[in-house]
Motif scaffolding. Sequence first.
Motif, PDB file in Angstrom:
ATOM      1  N   ASP A   1      82.998  26.467  54.791  1.00  0.00           N
ATOM      2  CA  ASP A   1      84.270  25.897  54.307  1.00  0.00           C
ATOM      3  C   ASP A   1      84.201  24.456  53.867  1.00  0.00           C
ATOM      4  O   ASP A   1      84.541  24.098  52.748  1.00  0.00           O
ATOM      5  N   LEU A   2      83.819  23.632  54.833  1.00  0.00           N
ATOM      6  CA  LEU A   2      83.918  22.193  54.645  1.00  0.00           C
ATOM      7  C   LEU A   2      82.964  21.749  53.543  1.00  0.00           C
ATOM      8  O   LEU A   2      83.317  20.926  52.692  1.00  0.00           O
ATOM      9  N   VAL A   3      81.745  22.303  53.545  1.00  0.00           N
ATOM     10  CA  VAL A   3      80.775  21.934  52.519  1.00  0.00           C
ATOM     11  C   VAL A   3      81.255  22.467  51.169  1.00  0.00           C
ATOM     12  O   VAL A   3      81.208  21.761  50.156  1.00  0.00           O
ATOM     13  N   ALA A   4      81.757  23.708  51.180  1.00  0.00           N
ATOM     14  CA  ALA A   4      82.227  24.319  49.934  1.00  0.00           C
ATOM     15  C   ALA A   4      83.308  23.470  49.271  1.00  0.00           C
ATOM     16  O   ALA A   4      83.341  23.315  48.044  1.00  0.00           O
ATOM     17  N   GLU A   5      84.159  22.885  50.105  1.00  0.00           N
ATOM     18  CA  GLU A   5      85.257  22.099  49.535  1.00  0.00           C
ATOM     19  C   GLU A   5      84.796  20.802  48.893  1.00  0.00           C
ATOM     20  O   GLU A   5      85.532  20.172  48.151  1.00  0.00           O
ATOM     21  N   SER A   6      83.570  20.401  49.216  1.00  0.00           N
ATOM     22  CA  SER A   6      83.060  19.171  48.605  1.00  0.00           C
ATOM     23  C   SER A   6      82.349  19.464  47.286  1.00  0.00           C
ATOM     24  O   SER A   6      81.867  18.560  46.619  1.00  0.00           O
ATOM     25  N   MET A   7      82.263  20.759  46.907  1.00  0.00           N
ATOM     26  CA  MET A   7      81.518  21.146  45.711  1.00  0.00           C
ATOM     27  C   MET A   7      82.439  21.488  44.550  1.00  0.00           C
ATOM     28  O   MET A   7      83.509  22.058  44.731  1.00  0.00           O
ATOM     29  N   GLU A   8      82.004  21.148  43.350  1.00  0.00           N
ATOM     30  CA  GLU A   8      82.744  21.474  42.123  1.00  0.00           C
ATOM     31  C   GLU A   8      81.918  22.485  41.323  1.00  0.00           C
ATOM     32  O   GLU A   8      80.706  22.601  41.511  1.00  0.00           O
ATOM     33  N   GLU A   9      82.578  23.163  40.428  1.00  0.00           N
ATOM     34  CA  GLU A   9      81.922  24.150  39.571  1.00  0.00           C
ATOM     35  C   GLU A   9      80.643  23.596  38.920  1.00  0.00           C
ATOM     36  O   GLU A   9      79.598  24.239  38.910  1.00  0.00           O
ATOM     37  N   HIS A  10      80.739  22.338  38.405  1.00  0.00           N
ATOM     38  CA  HIS A  10      79.569  21.774  37.719  1.00  0.00           C
ATOM     39  C   HIS A  10      78.413  21.404  38.649  1.00  0.00           C
ATOM     40  O   HIS A  10      77.322  21.077  38.181  1.00  0.00           O
ATOM     41  N   ASP A  11      78.648  21.443  39.978  1.00  0.00           N
ATOM     42  CA  ASP A  11      77.565  21.152  40.926  1.00  0.00           C
ATOM     43  C   ASP A  11      76.676  22.374  41.173  1.00  0.00           C
ATOM     44  O   ASP A  11      75.521  22.231  41.580  1.00  0.00           O
ATOM     45  N   LEU A  12      77.249  23.554  40.962  1.00  0.00           N
ATOM     46  CA  LEU A  12      76.552  24.784  41.380  1.00  0.00           C
ATOM     47  C   LEU A  12      75.195  24.970  40.712  1.00  0.00           C
ATOM     48  O   LEU A  12      74.200  25.233  41.406  1.00  0.00           O
ATOM     49  N   PRO A  13      75.094  24.834  39.366  1.00  0.00           N
ATOM     50  CA  PRO A  13      73.763  25.013  38.759  1.00  0.00           C
ATOM     51  C   PRO A  13      72.751  23.989  39.272  1.00  0.00           C
ATOM     52  O   PRO A  13      71.556  24.278  39.336  1.00  0.00           O
ATOM     53  N   ILE A  14      73.218  22.811  39.658  1.00  0.00           N
ATOM     54  CA  ILE A  14      72.289  21.789  40.166  1.00  0.00           C
ATOM     55  C   ILE A  14      71.825  22.176  41.575  1.00  0.00           C
ATOM     56  O   ILE A  14      70.635  22.141  41.892  1.00  0.00           O
TER      57      ILE A  14
END
Lengths: 316, 316
Positions: free
Chosen positions: B125-138
Amino acid sequence: MSEHEHIDAGLMSSNFDMIQSLPLNVKQRVCALKKLQTKSIQVESDFYKRVHELEIEFEAKFKGLFDERRAIVTGEKEPSPEDVNVPILEGLEAEQLAELYKHTEADPSVKGIKDFWLTAFKTHDLVAESMEEHDLPILSYLTDVTTSASKDPAGFVLEFHFAQNPYFTDSKLTKQYVLAFDPEEDAPLSFDGPHVVRAIGCNINWADGKNVTKKAVKKKQKKGANAGKFLTKTVKADSFFNFFEPPKSKDERNEDEDDDSAEEFLELDYELGQAIRDTVIPRAVLFFTGELQSDEMFDFQGEDGDEVSDYSDDDA
Amino acid sequence: MSEHEHIDAGLMSSNFDMIQSLPLNVKQRVCALKKLQTKSIQVESDFYKRVHELEIEFEAKFKGLFDERRAIVTGEKEPSPEDVNVPILEGLEAEQLAELYKHTEADPSVKGIKDFWLTAFKTHDLVAESMEEHDLPILSYLTDVTTSASKDPAGFVLEFHFAQNPYFTDSKLTKQYVLAFDPEEDAPLSFDGPHVVRAIGCNINWADGKNVTKKAVKKKQKKGANAGKFLTKTVKADSFFNFFEPPKSKDERNEDEDDDSAEEFLELDYELGQAIRDTVIPRAVLFFTGELQSDEMFDFQGEDGDEVSDYSDDDA
């Protein structure tokens, strides 16, 4: 681990479909990681055992200080002038502090600190909620609360020391918690630190008519020979002292008892025991003065986690 | 201490009136207890230092297991048949497990476990909330996340290891937390265990045009020579990678910066760092499979404490 987690049966896994679609060789790699996970959880369990040993070691260091506290609370010892040169409440200006002392004279008739533990208990949310009005005069006789941890059986005992009183003949009531530090055999991956396996209370030798954990109720009989008559029946009454008759552990229960709700009761009972051990005992004077309060009332941080993604703003 | 507590300035004390009304000699006894409280808090602080030393000692025991994990995740090592004879998901019946494996063939082209850390991050949860769509490929290039604690300075470092990627040239991004284990000099009684004093990020060497922590916005100028014209301005963008540009600590801040909100940001940043250190790293495969989830979503036990007084019922 700092947070509570929850391990679901595999069907509930939020990533079930992804796992199902993995190629066989990747699935096998994941299995290998799960085997490693079981091993690292065993290392964690060893870590918690060492922390428990540290707790036992440190109890000796706390003991002298807690004994001094008891001596002052009960009036066995009067503090010296050097012992009292700190403000009674933190964060006050000099004049506010002076105001607090105004019109106060010494009262030589008062021994120690009256209702010290009762007041500390009343100020701690969780403990306060376990208390009823009829418990207060009894808890007024509480002179000390101590704890000692043990390695075999692993766990700790809480001891509630009472002055002579008209309610029961015991000078000490005890509550023991037996803890498990190893992962459960049938679910090692759900390990989340030490967990309670049994709570052991004590018998209270109540004076006649003083047992606040029982009450008499009149019940109208619906069936049988006495139908329509009122019978007096003794039933359990809410009381802090039910703490000494704890919920049964797994192997003490009958087959027909509800395991889940019994486990939940045991967890809640343990939560109260932990609060007394980890918070009330080491911080008693701060609860007595009312300077320390459980944050539960006003701090819900992390619950929805919203704030955490809030690192950046758009003003830079 | 298992709960968070809050120490108020004396005026806010819930027991202020009672304290004010105490006879002078009793007030003095309370002061003596506060002096003892300061001493026992110092002992607690020593306890937490010892726990930190234990953490350092145990890191060595975890390292071998975590290294093996990395080797399997990255495809450096293929597990042996004995290493994979555990169910991929817990709590499934044999046929459910068989169903899970149905129609899956090995795919020799897949190296290691693709998106292992990205998936684990997305499931917490908590980590997921710090991530944005554009972070995923990185984050798909993340090959390992490790942590190491140190005594001097006291604290720990998180290391995020990346495969070669088109976003930045760094093979490792780091985040360090410096912790204080001693009570604060000006408020020793509010001590509640180790607390963060500084978070130290790292510079990221982004490839041209790849920096997801910045975005260009066009702004219409309101004043001056360019009034009415659109200017392009670079502003901060939400991104997991802002984690490496942490909030300033007390002595890094300007006088005109808001101390309280800066402290709060630092606390939230530390909360995320702790979640990665204490939960995601030691349990990564369980987040990857989706079997483990933060309880925060559905478990609010103890928040209002209601259930705790519920020991007894009236049926006995």
